[in-house]
Design a protein around this motif. Structure first.
Motif: not given
Length: 318
Positions: A62-69, A71-81, A284-293
């Motif tokens: 999750l931390g390397v994606t733009n996954y969200r709860l 919207g579009i990013a929830a259905a099709a998250p993209q890898v943002v590195g 912002e699950l992706g951003f939150g996951a990055a902070i968790s890591f």
């Protein structure tokens, strides 16, 4: 002259391991075999994988994606590195939350819980009877009560208008949660978590021979000198273990959110509260996951520092 020799000791021969036996056979003292041993370990390893390994790997993904709860990013998250990680490290709000978290750990765990827990254990070490049981019961009660109940009690204690603390101190109108938010949650967490340190130190102090303290007292040592030269060297391992556990627990503690919700103006927003607001409230699950890591890496650093200190202590022992 005939020399009589006694027969070899069969028990000693049986107890002595055969030097020619395979290493695997000598290591398998229980006689289970690899297959049955693996069967005994399988349930625990499955639970570890299910509740620790899989969530950790999912968090990294999750931390390397733009996954969200939503919207579009929830259905099709993209890898943002590593964009989420670099954004977090450059975020002033993240750095502020990290400093507040370290302050929270230092104040309520290293100084508060460890200090108060040791003080109670030291005072009660020679006490017996009803007084000791009553004090221990009240300290343990603060630890086992549900967090929501404890938070409600402290909000009532620190309330500006009808708070118990203002009534006792005779300073009505003092808004502790607004004017001193970090001090409030540090005191709250110290009171709530001192029981663990009290129990651990209480058990450790039983290993200090009373004769050593009596000898130091007769030699003219003050109370502080007795603690420094007699007590602490014998319980140093317990101290480091206690500091490791309560530091990690406090670093990841979400309970202060029930008291101040990170406010006012983010002045008590520790990292767990920050992650909650970013990942769940903000979606912002992706951003939150990055902070968790990043928090996980900080936890590992804290653990390694304590374990290295403990290891150096054991190597220095004769």
């Amino acid at each position: 002259m005939v020399q009589v020799t006694s027969p070899p000791d069969q028990s000693a021969t049986a107890a002595r391991p055969e030097t020619g036996a395979p290493l695997a056979a000598r290591a398998d003292a229980a006689g289970l075999g690899r297959l049955r041993a693996a069967g005994f370990l399988a349930p625990s390893m499955a639970l570890i994988a299910l509740f620790l390994v899989v969530p950790a790997l999912w968090t990294i993904w999750l931390g390397v994606t733009n996954y969200r709860l939503t919207g579009i990013a929830a259905a099709a998250p993209q890898v943002v590195g590593l964009d989420n990680f670099t954004t977090a490290l450059g975020d002033e709000r993240f750095r502020g939350s990290l400093l507040l978290t370290l302050e929270f750990v230092l104040g309520s765990a290293v100084i508060g819980q460890a200090g108060l827990g040791f003080a109670i254990a030291w005072v009660l070490r020679d006490r017996h009877g009803a007084l000791r049981r009553i004090v221990e019961a009240f300290v343990l009660l603060a630890w086992i009560l549900p967090s929501s109940v404890v938070a409600f009690l402290w909000i009532a204690l620190l309330d500006r208008d009808g708070g118990t603390l203002n009534a006792l101190l005779g300073i009505p109108g003092t808004a502790w949660l607004l004017d001193h938010p970090m001090l409030s949650i540090i005191a709250f967490n110290t009171w709530r978590g001192a029981a663990f340190s009290m129990m651990l130190y209480g058990a450790a102090l039983q290993n200090v021979p009373p004769s050593h303290l009596e000898t130091a007292r007769l030699a003219g040592a003050s109370g502080w000198q007795q603690l420094r030269d007699v007590v602490f060297p014998r319980i140093r391992g317990h101290v480091l273990t206690n500091l490791l556990l309560i530091s990690l627990w406090t670093f990841n503690d979400f309970t202060p959110f029930l008291i101040t919700a990170g406010g006012p103006e983010q002045r008590s927003e520790t990292l767990p509260v920050y992650v909650y607001k970013i990942a769940l409230s903000g979606g912002e699950l992706g951003f939150g996951a990055a902070i968790s890591f990043i928090m996980l890496l900080i936890n590992l650093v804290i653990a390694l520092v304590y374990l290295r200190t403990l290891g150096q202590r054991q190597e220095s022992r004769p």
